[in-house]
Design a protein around this motif. Structure first.
Motif, PDB file in Angstrom:
ATOM      1  N   ALA A  35       0.814  -1.217   0.000  1.00  0.00           N
ATOM      2  CA  ALA A  35       0.000   0.000   0.000  1.00  0.00           C
ATOM      3  C   ALA A  35       0.845   1.263   0.000  1.00  0.00           C
ATOM      4  CB  ALA A  35      -0.934  -0.010   1.219  1.00  0.00           C
ATOM      5  N   GLY A  36       2.147   1.121   0.200  1.00  0.00           N
ATOM      6  CA  GLY A  36       3.043   2.277   0.184  1.00  0.00           C
ATOM      7  C   GLY A  36       2.899   3.179   1.400  1.00  0.00           C
ATOM      8  N   VAL A  37       2.533   2.604   2.551  1.00  0.00           N
ATOM      9  CA  VAL A  37       2.395   3.422   3.762  1.00  0.00           C
ATOM     10  C   VAL A  37       3.525   3.081   4.738  1.00  0.00           C
ATOM     11  CG1 VAL A  37       0.708   1.775   4.717  1.00  0.00           C
ATOM     12  CG2 VAL A  37       0.873   4.059   5.695  1.00  0.00           C
ATOM     13  N   ARG A  38       4.191   4.122   5.272  1.00  0.00           N
ATOM     14  CA  ARG A  38       5.262   3.904   6.254  1.00  0.00           C
ATOM     15  C   ARG A  38       4.623   3.825   7.640  1.00  0.00           C
ATOM     16  NH1 ARG A  38      10.665   3.075   5.328  1.00  0.00           N
ATOM     17  NH2 ARG A  38      11.184   4.533   6.972  1.00  0.00           N
ATOM     18  N   VAL A  39       4.952   2.787   8.364  1.00  0.00           N
ATOM     19  CA  VAL A  39       4.313   2.543   9.660  1.00  0.00           C
ATOM     20  C   VAL A  39       5.344   2.587  10.770  1.00  0.00           C
ATOM     21  CG1 VAL A  39       2.924   0.885  10.959  1.00  0.00           C
ATOM     22  CG2 VAL A  39       2.629   1.082   8.482  1.00  0.00           C
ATOM     23  N   SER A  40       5.026   3.272  11.850  1.00  0.00           N
ATOM     24  CA  SER A  40       5.939   3.256  12.996  1.00  0.00           C
ATOM     25  C   SER A  40       5.203   2.814  14.250  1.00  0.00           C
ATOM     26  CB  SER A  40       6.601   4.619  13.205  1.00  0.00           C
ATOM     27  OG  SER A  40       5.654   5.649  13.345  1.00  0.00           O
ATOM     28  N   ASN A  41       5.951   2.184  15.149  1.00  0.00           N
ATOM     29  CA  ASN A  41       5.455   1.668  16.426  1.00  0.00           C
ATOM     30  C   ASN A  41       6.165   2.461  17.510  1.00  0.00           C
ATOM     31  OD1 ASN A  41       4.795   0.140  18.695  1.00  0.00           O
ATOM     32  ND2 ASN A  41       5.949  -1.680  18.059  1.00  0.00           N
ATOM     33  N   LEU A  66       0.459  15.850   3.510  1.00  0.00           N
ATOM     34  CA  LEU A  66       0.552  14.390   3.605  1.00  0.00           C
ATOM     35  C   LEU A  66      -0.744  13.823   4.177  1.00  0.00           C
ATOM     36  CD1 LEU A  66       4.113  14.318   5.163  1.00  0.00           C
ATOM     37  CD2 LEU A  66       3.526  13.567   2.847  1.00  0.00           C
ATOM     38  N   HIS A  67      -0.906  12.520   4.064  1.00  0.00           N
ATOM     39  CA  HIS A  67      -2.080  11.838   4.601  1.00  0.00           C
ATOM     40  C   HIS A  67      -1.656  10.866   5.691  1.00  0.00           C
ATOM     41  CE1 HIS A  67      -3.509  13.134   0.571  1.00  0.00           C
ATOM     42  NE2 HIS A  67      -4.567  13.473   1.289  1.00  0.00           N
ATOM     43  N   PRO A  68      -1.621  11.354   6.956  1.00  0.00           N
ATOM     44  CA  PRO A  68      -1.256  10.471   8.055  1.00  0.00           C
ATOM     45  C   PRO A  68      -2.493   9.882   8.731  1.00  0.00           C
ATOM     46  CG  PRO A  68      -1.280  12.730   8.837  1.00  0.00           C
ATOM     47  CD  PRO A  68      -1.773  12.747   7.405  1.00  0.00           C
ATOM     48  N   ALA A  69      -2.268   8.846   9.534  1.00  0.00           N
ATOM     49  CA  ALA A  69      -3.330   8.290  10.375  1.00  0.00           C
ATOM     50  C   ALA A  69      -2.648   7.715  11.607  1.00  0.00           C
ATOM     51  CB  ALA A  69      -4.118   7.210   9.634  1.00  0.00           C
ATOM     52  N   ASP A 112      -9.810  -1.619   9.706  1.00  0.00           N
ATOM     53  CA  ASP A 112     -11.051  -1.512   8.927  1.00  0.00           C
ATOM     54  C   ASP A 112     -11.403  -0.062   8.683  1.00  0.00           C
ATOM     55  OD1 ASP A 112     -12.825  -4.332  10.407  1.00  0.00           O
ATOM     56  OD2 ASP A 112     -11.279  -4.184   8.864  1.00  0.00           O
ATOM     57  N   GLY A 113     -11.797   0.237   7.450  1.00  0.00           N
ATOM     58  CA  GLY A 113     -12.219   1.596   7.154  1.00  0.00           C
ATOM     59  C   GLY A 113     -11.075   2.527   6.817  1.00  0.00           C
ATOM     60  N   LEU A 114      -9.836   2.067   6.973  1.00  0.00           N
ATOM     61  CA  LEU A 114      -8.690   2.885   6.572  1.00  0.00           C
ATOM     62  C   LEU A 114      -8.232   2.407   5.203  1.00  0.00           C
ATOM     63  CD1 LEU A 114      -6.386   3.001   9.751  1.00  0.00           C
ATOM     64  CD2 LEU A 114      -7.769   4.858   8.834  1.00  0.00           C
ATOM     65  N   ASP A 115      -8.180   3.325   4.222  1.00  0.00           N
ATOM     66  CA  ASP A 115      -7.649   2.927   2.925  1.00  0.00           C
ATOM     67  C   ASP A 115      -6.143   3.159   2.969  1.00  0.00           C
ATOM     68  OD1 ASP A 115      -8.492   3.623  -0.587  1.00  0.00           O
ATOM     69  OD2 ASP A 115      -6.942   2.374   0.338  1.00  0.00           O
ATOM     70  N   LEU A 116      -5.385   2.077   3.188  1.00  0.00           N
ATOM     71  CA  LEU A 116      -3.942   2.195   3.382  1.00  0.00           C
ATOM     72  C   LEU A 116      -3.242   2.811   2.177  1.00  0.00           C
ATOM     73  CD1 LEU A 116      -3.191  -1.199   5.188  1.00  0.00           C
ATOM     74  CD2 LEU A 116      -3.482   1.059   6.214  1.00  0.00           C
ATOM     75  N   ARG A 117      -3.794   2.604   0.983  1.00  0.00           N
ATOM     76  CA  ARG A 117      -3.147   3.152  -0.214  1.00  0.00           C
ATOM     77  C   ARG A 117      -3.221   4.679  -0.242  1.00  0.00           C
ATOM     78  NH1 ARG A 117      -6.816   0.123  -4.220  1.00  0.00           N
ATOM     79  NH2 ARG A 117      -8.160   0.865  -2.526  1.00  0.00           N
ATOM     80  N   GLU A 118      -4.198   5.235   0.481  1.00  0.00           N
ATOM     81  CA  GLU A 118      -4.347   6.687   0.528  1.00  0.00           C
ATOM     82  C   GLU A 118      -3.415   7.317   1.559  1.00  0.00           C
ATOM     83  OE1 GLU A 118      -6.875   7.060  -2.343  1.00  0.00           O
ATOM     84  OE2 GLU A 118      -7.049   8.764  -0.976  1.00  0.00           O
ATOM     85  N   LEU A 119      -2.853   6.477   2.425  1.00  0.00           N
ATOM     86  CA  LEU A 119      -2.046   7.009   3.530  1.00  0.00           C
ATOM     87  C   LEU A 119      -0.567   7.051   3.196  1.00  0.00           C
ATOM     88  CD1 LEU A 119      -3.626   5.179   6.610  1.00  0.00           C
ATOM     89  CD2 LEU A 119      -4.163   7.460   5.725  1.00  0.00           C
ATOM     90  N   ASP A 120       0.104   8.083   3.715  1.00  0.00           N
ATOM     91  CA  ASP A 120       1.565   8.160   3.605  1.00  0.00           C
ATOM     92  C   ASP A 120       2.217   7.592   4.857  1.00  0.00           C
ATOM     93  OD1 ASP A 120       0.656  11.262   2.420  1.00  0.00           O
ATOM     94  OD2 ASP A 120       1.703   9.805   1.153  1.00  0.00           O
TER      95      ASP A 120
END
Lengths: 259, 120
Positions: A35-41, A66-69, A112-120
């Motif tokens: 999905a091209g989203v960078r994820v941090s913990n 940017l589009h964060p979540a 659910d409900g998060l479009d990961l491709r839309e997120l950076d």
């Protein structure tokens, strides 16, 4: 049944005890990469200032276009999600009902409900705890360990399991360093003892110091200031050689975040 | 750490890995790294609880503690470190974050009683 002869049969297994979580985390990692989203913990003690820093970071990211979540984990209440939602970005609260750490299945269930491709960028704020999150891979690209200027400079050597597993270290609440009598050199030395190669950033949610640099790091871009270089000669873990925590050495694919 | 939940995961992993028709389990061998966050003694205690009322009840947990090892780029060698608070090559002093061992929580093997029936 009569027993005639008894011998011992040894069955080699060589399987991670936390294999279930590791497998789910690997699947998440692949899903995030596709999905091209960078994820941090984000892992720290309770009260280090993760949520306050995240509030500012989310706004900064949104201001940049940017589009964060964010996913935020707590034992109880949705207080943090409410605070973060004010930044105008998608936020999900994970209520663990007492579980002391997030696990990959909890993360997966709250996408659910998060479009990961839309997120950076997706930031997962773990339950405040420097012990238990250590062994639980969440499929993140970057694991960030945070400590504040009021927690004691030797925090990292007291929690070597967690701090040595981090890809980046953040020192928070720098605006309080003076009143707290914070010894910056001692803190850096302590960090370097258990994390020789991880970049170290200093931030203040109040003043905004270091937030842009942290955002750059989470996005994987090499810009940014106030990043402390690794200890002289230190070599970061090669991505190929490192498995998820809890897995045998040739286990599932590791996190990015190291050169 | 919450060793009881790790012990439950362990007993579950053993059940899944046991070959069909396997005899009683005498020993379960695990490898626990010093950086894993799991404490061997706590795990032994929790194992008794997790194994109770299962086919693993009465089996012994044997824990092999795996030390921290790093790769030193200067020496181009794997080095075993004595503790967990200083990540430096014991030979040349170069710091290294390249961890090669010490994070394991691994079910290594089980030892089964092999029962052979008498002919009569």
């Amino acid at each position: 049944m009569t027993t005639q002869a008894i011998g011992d049969r040894v069955v080699e297994i060589r399987r991670g005890v936390l294999q279930k979580n590791d497998d789910l985390a690997s699947a998440l990692r692949e899903r995030f990469a596709r999905a091209g989203v960078r994820v941090s913990n984000w892992v720290s003690s309770p009260g280090t200032g993760k949520t306050a820093l995240l509030e500012v970071l989310l706004r900064t990211a949104a201001d940049r276009g940017l589009h964060p979540a964010a996913l935020v984990g707590d034992c109880a209440t949705d207080n943090d999600a409410r605070r973060l939602a004010a930044a105008g970005v998608p936020v999900r609260q994970i209520v663990t009902e007492g579980l002391c750490h997030l696990e990959a299945d909890l993360v997966a269930a709250h996408l659910d409900g998060l479009d990961l491709r839309e997120l950076d960028l997706l930031v997962i704020e773990n339950v405040g705890n420097l012990v238990c999150p250590t062994a639980y891979d969440l499929g993140e690209s970057v694991r960030v360990a945070l400590l504040s200027v009021t927690e004691g400079e030797d925090k990292p050597v007291k929690y070597p399991q967690l701090f040595s597993s981090a890809d980046a270290i953040v020192v928070t609440k720098t605006d309080l360093a003076g009143p707290a009598g914070f010894d910056r050199d001692a803190a850096l030395a302590s960090i370097r003892q258990v994390a020789p190669a991880a970049p170290v950033l200093e931030t203040s949610a109040r003043t905004g110091e270091g937030v842009a640099a942290l955002l750059d790091l989470l996005l994987g871009t090499p810009q940014g200031t106030a990043i402390h270089p690794p200890a002289a000669g230190a070599v970061a873990a090669s991505v190929a050689s490192r498995g998820a925590p809890g897995a045998p050495a040739d286990g599932p694919s590791p996190r990015e975040g190291r050169p | 750490m919450h060793e009881l939940s790790v012990a439950h995961a362990l007993t579950g992993a053993v059940e899944e890995a046991l070959p069909a028709g396997a005899g009683p389990v005498r020993e379960v061998h695990v490898r626990v790294g010093v950086l894993s966050g799991v404490v061997a003694q706590a795990l032994e205690f929790a194992y008794e609880i997790a194994a109770a009322d299962t086919r693993l009840e009465g089996s012994d947990l044997v824990v092999e503690v795996v030390p921290l090892s790093i790769h030193c780029a200067t020496c181009d060698a794997i080095r075993v470190l004595p503790g967990t608070t200083s990540f430096r090559c014991p030979s040349c002093g170069t710091p290294s974050g390249d961890i090669r061992g010490g994070r394991e929580v691994e079910l290594a093997r089980v030892v089964l009683e092999d029962l052979t029936e008498a002919a009569s």
